[in-house]
Motif scaffolding. Structure first.
Motif, PDB file in Angstrom:
ATOM      1  N   GLY A   1      31.946  49.330  45.177  1.00 31.65           N
ATOM      2  CA  GLY A   1      31.602  48.876  46.530  1.00 31.65           C
ATOM      3  C   GLY A   1      32.832  48.547  47.350  1.00 31.65           C
ATOM      4  O   GLY A   1      32.925  48.874  48.536  1.00 31.65           O
ATOM      5  N   TRP A   2      33.809  47.915  46.702  1.00 32.00           N
ATOM      6  CA  TRP A   2      35.070  47.497  47.360  1.00 32.00           C
ATOM      7  C   TRP A   2      35.825  48.709  47.902  1.00 32.00           C
ATOM      8  O   TRP A   2      36.271  48.731  49.049  1.00 32.00           O
ATOM      9  CB  TRP A   2      35.889  46.756  46.319  1.00 32.00           C
ATOM     10  CG  TRP A   2      37.047  45.966  46.789  1.00 32.00           C
ATOM     11  CD1 TRP A   2      38.330  46.377  46.897  1.00 32.00           C
ATOM     12  CD2 TRP A   2      37.040  44.587  47.189  1.00 32.00           C
ATOM     13  NE1 TRP A   2      39.130  45.351  47.323  1.00 32.00           N
ATOM     14  CE2 TRP A   2      38.368  44.246  47.515  1.00 32.00           C
ATOM     15  CE3 TRP A   2      36.055  43.616  47.296  1.00 32.00           C
ATOM     16  CZ2 TRP A   2      38.729  42.971  47.939  1.00 32.00           C
ATOM     17  CZ3 TRP A   2      36.412  42.346  47.721  1.00 32.00           C
ATOM     18  CH2 TRP A   2      37.732  42.039  48.042  1.00 32.00           C
ATOM     19  N   ASP A   3      35.973  49.737  47.048  1.00 32.30           N
ATOM     20  CA  ASP A   3      36.679  50.956  47.469  1.00 32.30           C
ATOM     21  C   ASP A   3      35.870  51.747  48.481  1.00 32.30           C
ATOM     22  O   ASP A   3      36.441  52.401  49.368  1.00 32.30           O
ATOM     23  CB  ASP A   3      36.992  51.835  46.254  1.00 32.30           C
ATOM     24  CG  ASP A   3      38.418  51.626  45.775  1.00 32.30           C
ATOM     25  OD1 ASP A   3      39.180  50.996  46.510  1.00 32.30           O
ATOM     26  OD2 ASP A   3      38.756  52.081  44.672  1.00 32.30           O
ATOM     27  N   GLY A   4      34.541  51.696  48.342  1.00 35.06           N
ATOM     28  CA  GLY A   4      33.674  52.346  49.337  1.00 35.06           C
ATOM     29  C   GLY A   4      33.883  51.742  50.710  1.00 35.06           C
ATOM     30  O   GLY A   4      34.024  52.463  51.712  1.00 35.06           O
ATOM     31  N   LEU A   5      33.964  50.409  50.767  1.00 34.53           N
ATOM     32  CA  LEU A   5      34.231  49.729  52.047  1.00 34.53           C
ATOM     33  C   LEU A   5      35.574  50.157  52.623  1.00 34.53           C
ATOM     34  O   LEU A   5      35.692  50.440  53.819  1.00 34.53           O
ATOM     35  CB  LEU A   5      34.222  48.213  51.844  1.00 34.53           C
ATOM     36  CG  LEU A   5      32.883  47.511  51.688  1.00 34.53           C
ATOM     37  CD1 LEU A   5      33.094  46.054  51.323  1.00 34.53           C
ATOM     38  CD2 LEU A   5      32.058  47.603  52.953  1.00 34.53           C
ATOM     39  N   GLY A   6      36.601  50.199  51.770  1.00 33.00           N
ATOM     40  CA  GLY A   6      37.940  50.564  52.245  1.00 33.00           C
ATOM     41  C   GLY A   6      38.005  51.983  52.778  1.00 33.00           C
ATOM     42  O   GLY A   6      38.564  52.228  53.850  1.00 33.00           O
ATOM     43  N   LEU A   7      37.404  52.911  52.038  1.00 33.45           N
ATOM     44  CA  LEU A   7      37.465  54.325  52.436  1.00 33.45           C
ATOM     45  C   LEU A   7      36.673  54.574  53.719  1.00 33.45           C
ATOM     46  O   LEU A   7      37.156  55.229  54.653  1.00 33.45           O
ATOM     47  CB  LEU A   7      36.920  55.196  51.295  1.00 33.45           C
ATOM     48  CG  LEU A   7      36.813  56.692  51.583  1.00 33.45           C
ATOM     49  CD1 LEU A   7      38.192  57.289  51.794  1.00 33.45           C
ATOM     50  CD2 LEU A   7      36.105  57.417  50.443  1.00 33.45           C
TER      51      LEU A   7
ATOM     52  N   VAL B   1      43.979  50.904  55.710  1.00 35.68           N
ATOM     53  CA  VAL B   1      43.724  51.399  54.351  1.00 35.68           C
ATOM     54  C   VAL B   1      44.875  51.037  53.413  1.00 35.68           C
ATOM     55  O   VAL B   1      44.647  50.698  52.241  1.00 35.68           O
ATOM     56  CB  VAL B   1      43.430  52.919  54.376  1.00 35.68           C
ATOM     57  CG1 VAL B   1      44.676  53.761  54.464  1.00 35.68           C
ATOM     58  CG2 VAL B   1      42.608  53.332  53.162  1.00 35.68           C
ATOM     59  N   LEU B   2      46.124  51.032  53.903  1.00 36.03           N
ATOM     60  CA  LEU B   2      47.256  50.673  53.036  1.00 36.03           C
ATOM     61  C   LEU B   2      47.252  49.183  52.703  1.00 36.03           C
ATOM     62  O   LEU B   2      47.588  48.792  51.576  1.00 36.03           O
ATOM     63  CB  LEU B   2      48.587  51.062  53.690  1.00 36.03           C
ATOM     64  CG  LEU B   2      48.895  52.563  53.754  1.00 36.03           C
ATOM     65  CD1 LEU B   2      50.206  52.808  54.469  1.00 36.03           C
ATOM     66  CD2 LEU B   2      48.944  53.177  52.359  1.00 36.03           C
ATOM     67  N   SER B   3      46.892  48.349  53.671  1.00 39.91           N
ATOM     68  CA  SER B   3      46.804  46.903  53.401  1.00 39.91           C
ATOM     69  C   SER B   3      45.728  46.618  52.363  1.00 39.91           C
ATOM     70  O   SER B   3      45.913  45.798  51.461  1.00 39.91           O
ATOM     71  CB  SER B   3      46.497  46.129  54.688  1.00 39.91           C
ATOM     72  OG  SER B   3      47.490  46.337  55.646  1.00 39.91           O
ATOM     73  N   ASN B   4      44.588  47.305  52.496  1.00 38.97           N
ATOM     74  CA  ASN B   4      43.483  47.067  51.565  1.00 38.97           C
ATOM     75  C   ASN B   4      43.759  47.635  50.178  1.00 38.97           C
ATOM     76  O   ASN B   4      43.156  47.204  49.191  1.00 38.97           O
ATOM     77  CB  ASN B   4      42.183  47.647  52.115  1.00 38.97           C
ATOM     78  CG  ASN B   4      41.590  46.757  53.188  1.00 38.97           C
ATOM     79  OD1 ASN B   4      41.429  45.560  52.989  1.00 38.97           O
ATOM     80  ND2 ASN B   4      41.269  47.320  54.333  1.00 38.97           N
ATOM     81  N   ARG B   5      44.666  48.637  50.086  1.00 39.52           N
ATOM     82  CA  ARG B   5      44.989  49.200  48.767  1.00 39.52           C
ATOM     83  C   ARG B   5      45.647  48.157  47.860  1.00 39.52           C
ATOM     84  O   ARG B   5      45.511  48.215  46.643  1.00 39.52           O
ATOM     85  CB  ARG B   5      45.940  50.399  48.894  1.00 39.52           C
ATOM     86  CG  ARG B   5      45.371  51.680  49.399  1.00 39.52           C
ATOM     87  CD  ARG B   5      44.051  52.057  48.795  1.00 39.52           C
ATOM     88  NE  ARG B   5      44.135  52.423  47.394  1.00 39.52           N
ATOM     89  CZ  ARG B   5      43.089  52.541  46.603  1.00 39.52           C
ATOM     90  NH1 ARG B   5      41.889  52.301  47.054  1.00 39.52           N
ATOM     91  NH2 ARG B   5      43.233  52.883  45.338  1.00 39.52           N
ATOM     92  N   ILE B   6      46.381  47.221  48.454  1.00 41.47           N
ATOM     93  CA  ILE B   6      47.028  46.164  47.647  1.00 41.47           C
ATOM     94  C   ILE B   6      45.964  45.374  46.895  1.00 41.47           C
ATOM     95  O   ILE B   6      46.077  45.111  45.696  1.00 41.47           O
ATOM     96  CB  ILE B   6      47.875  45.235  48.545  1.00 41.47           C
ATOM     97  CG1 ILE B   6      48.954  46.030  49.269  1.00 41.47           C
ATOM     98  CG2 ILE B   6      48.499  44.113  47.725  1.00 41.47           C
ATOM     99  CD1 ILE B   6      49.616  45.297  50.411  1.00 41.47           C
ATOM    100  N   GLY B   7      44.897  45.010  47.627  1.00 47.41           N
ATOM    101  CA  GLY B   7      43.787  44.289  47.008  1.00 47.41           C
ATOM    102  C   GLY B   7      43.060  45.126  45.972  1.00 47.41           C
ATOM    103  O   GLY B   7      42.621  44.610  44.934  1.00 47.41           O
ATOM    104  N   ASP B   8      42.934  46.426  46.245  1.00 51.50           N
ATOM    105  CA  ASP B   8      42.263  47.314  45.279  1.00 51.50           C
ATOM    106  C   ASP B   8      43.036  47.378  43.972  1.00 51.50           C
ATOM    107  O   ASP B   8      42.450  47.370  42.885  1.00 51.50           O
ATOM    108  CB  ASP B   8      42.132  48.733  45.866  1.00 51.50           C
ATOM    109  CG  ASP B   8      41.287  48.752  47.132  1.00 51.50           C
ATOM    110  OD1 ASP B   8      40.598  47.749  47.371  1.00 51.50           O
ATOM    111  OD2 ASP B   8      41.324  49.745  47.860  1.00 51.50           O
ATOM    112  N   VAL B   9      44.368  47.425  44.071  1.00 50.38           N
ATOM    113  CA  VAL B   9      45.211  47.451  42.865  1.00 50.38           C
ATOM    114  C   VAL B   9      45.053  46.142  42.093  1.00 50.38           C
ATOM    115  O   VAL B   9      44.958  46.137  40.852  1.00 50.38           O
ATOM    116  CB  VAL B   9      46.690  47.702  43.242  1.00 50.38           C
ATOM    117  CG1 VAL B   9      47.598  47.482  42.055  1.00 50.38           C
ATOM    118  CG2 VAL B   9      46.851  49.106  43.787  1.00 50.38           C
ATOM    119  N   ALA B  10      45.002  45.019  42.816  1.00 54.94           N
ATOM    120  CA  ALA B  10      44.802  43.715  42.159  1.00 54.94           C
ATOM    121  C   ALA B  10      43.462  43.679  41.422  1.00 54.94           C
ATOM    122  O   ALA B  10      43.365  43.156  40.305  1.00 54.94           O
ATOM    123  CB  ALA B  10      44.864  42.595  43.200  1.00 54.94           C
TER     124      ALA B  10
END
Length: 570
Positions: free
Chosen positions: A111-117, A139-148
């Motif tokens: 769901g998290w990555d779906g929101l980001g994309l 999208v780059l700012s949110n990728r930091i959270g996705d990696v975490a």
């Protein structure tokens, strides 16, 4: 497609709200496990959590998204591909639904990555350079959270399951397991745009206004707050709560200050969202998770209404967003102005509107809690600044002379847009009281001295007065902020955060990438390394292929060649 989606989502929202009330009354939670794959000892299980919190939040998200879709029918009227837009919005809402009902980190990541994309697809919907830059930053700012979040999934292997909800008590008692809390906190900070990741949120205003109404009220930016509410046990008695309190309080103060220097209508409302997110995060870090959730719900209603009204005004202003060109909108667009002003008053915490019930309770809880003077000061200064920029916005847009082209026709928008706005207007008025009775099983009474009880109202009144005076001075007299240009630039540009996070970090990384590409991929190391090895192996394989051919001449030549070499050496 708009109408079908609107009716279906609206009915589904009402159904979920009734379920939510039932689950609150009977203090009931439901886990549903669906075994996707079972093979030998391997079983992949999809777990869903249904409790009062997930039901009520889902009903609010669906309610707002249904009204946004109905609003889009008129707002996006000239878009030939409106069905594509509606499909993107539905996918966005679906990702949020998956996030809300997941007690499992793997399905949360989906769901998290779906929101980001999909937020990236929606931000770049109007295809121009500004939108592309804003989408890339988002999208780059949110990728930091996705990696975490990915790292926290890896760390959860220590427990044997990714259903985090069963291990929160265990994590709380073991300091080495607090690494999950740190990673989840980082993910939440990026998604909810807290310091130092704040610069993407105003940039995301490049999206269409209905998307902004959805994103900034109940979906993308609230996902981080919702995740921290679910993980709130990790914050108790740990240094994480202090860190979150500092960052969120500073975010609240920074965005409130920045909104007073901003002239873009949508960016002012975006910065007010950032301020309210800081308020939710800070009260959550003090330990009031239910209060944070309560404010999350009430804020969703009036913030969606604010964006819808802003969209109607921007349409009438020939797609112009500068508040200095507005004026007398209360006479020219009375219904839209009414909705706009009520939403603004709800944001300020006007008594007996939706925002009052949550905001007043939060501020009284802060007065009642054990917080230091610095935090106390940030809370109440930020509250005053909220009222200040709200009154400044009303003063610029609703009063005075109309400063735009005299040939521009202003009227209240079509009935479709107005009906969506009026529906949210009623909800913004009544739902604060309803949720107050529903969420808290018994009425909360906070006993304070009379001067502290009235302190919140006094700060709001003082902030409104300041907003009026600042606007009056800057419109009719000489603008004093020009005397302190450097200070005004610092406050107005979010403490230079866009420069640090966007131009500084991203540009430096791009330059480093270009340098490494030039030195390694196109340099001597590539010639003597990968490429040379490739050519050498290719040549040897070709030679080997020739030798494999059973040709007498080759063998004779080889024999002669070997004899000559031996003769030379002997």
């Amino acid at each position: 497609m708009c109408l079908i989606s609107f009716y279906l989502i609206f009915v589904f929202s009402m159904t979920l709200f009734i379920f939510g009330i039932y689950f609150i009354l009977y203090d009931y939670s439901l886990f549903i496990e669906w075994e996707v794959v079972s093979m030998n000892s391997l079983s992949i299980v999809m777990t869903l959590l249904f409790d009062w919190m997930s039901f009520i939040f889902m009903s609010f998200v669906l309610m707002i998204s249904s009204l946004v879709i109905y609003y889009s029918k008129e707002y996006m009227f000239h878009d030939y591909k409106i069905n594509r837009f509606i499909m993107l919005v539905l996918m966005f809402v679906g990702s949020m639904m998956l996030l809300i009902i997941s007690p499992n980190l793997i399905s949360i990541l989906l769901g998290w990555d779906g929101l980001g994309l999909i937020s990236y697809c929606l931000v770049i919907y109007f295809q121009n350079v500004k939108s592309y830059n804003a989408g890339m930053l988002t999208v780059l700012s949110n990728r930091i959270g996705d990696v975490a979040l990915l790292l926290s999934i890896a760390w959860m292997l220590n427990y044997g399951s990714w259903n985090y909800i069963f291990y929160l008590e265990f994590m709380k008692n073991y300091s080495e397991m607090m690494i999950v809390g740190v990673l989840i906190l980082m993910a939440s900070l990026t998604k909810s745009a807290q310091i130092p990741f704040s610069s993407w949120l105003p940039a995301a205003m490049a999206a269409p206004t209905p998307v902004s109404a959805l994103v900034h009220s109940s979906t993308l930016v609230t996902a981080g707050v919702y995740l921290m509410i679910r993980f709130n046990l990790l914050l108790y008695n740990s240094w994480l709560s202090s860190l979150l309190l500092i960052l969120s309080s500073l975010t609240m103060f920074m965005s409130g200050l920045g909104a007073n220097y901003e002239f873009d209508l949508k960016k002012i409302i975006a910065l007010s969202t950032l301020s309210q997110l800081g308020l939710m995060m800070s009260i959550l870090s003090i330990g009031y998770s239910k209060l944070a959730f309560f404010h999350l719900l009430t804020h969703a209603l009036f913030k969606a209404l604010l964006f819808m009204c802003a969209g109607a005004i921007i349409h009438n202003m020939n797609n112009n967003q500068d508040i200095r060109l507005m004026g007398s909108l209360s006479l020219l667009m009375p219904l839209t102005s009414t909705c706009f002003n009520v939403a603004n008053l709800a944001l300020c915490g006007m008594p007996f509107l939706a925002g009052f019930y949550s905001k007043d309770l939060i501020l009284e809880s802060v007065l009642f809690s054990y917080v230091n003077f610095f935090t106390f000061l940030l809370f109440f200064l930020s509250t005053g600044l909220t009222v200040c920029y709200s009154f400044r916005l009303v003063f610029y847009s609703m009063t005075g002379e109309f400063n735009f082209s005299p040939l521009n026709l202003l009227n209240n928008e079509s009935w479709i847009m107005l009906s969506s706005m009026l529906s949210l207007l009623y909800l913004s008025i009544i739902f604060g009281s309803i949720l107050n009775w529903l969420i808290f099983s018994s009425p909360i009474l906070i006993l304070l001295p009379i001067y502290l009880k009235l302190f919140t109202l006094f700060v709001c009144f003082l902030g409104g007065l300041m907003g009026y005076m600042i606007s009056n001075v800057s419109i009719y007299f000489y603008n004093k902020s020009l005397h302190y240009y450097n200070l005004s630039s610092f406050f107005g540009l979010m403490w230079f955060m866009p420069y640090i996070s966007t131009y500084g970090v991203i540009n430096n990384y791009l330059m480093m990438g270009q340098l490494s590409f030039k030195l390694f991929d196109q340099g001597w190391s590539e010639y003597f390394g990968g490429q040379n090895l490739y050519f050498l192996m290719k040549y040897n394989s070709q030679l080997n292929q020739v030798l494999q051919n059973n040709n007498l001449k080759i063998y004779l030549l080889s024999f002669v060649f070997i004899v000559v070499i031996l003769f030379m050496f002997l």
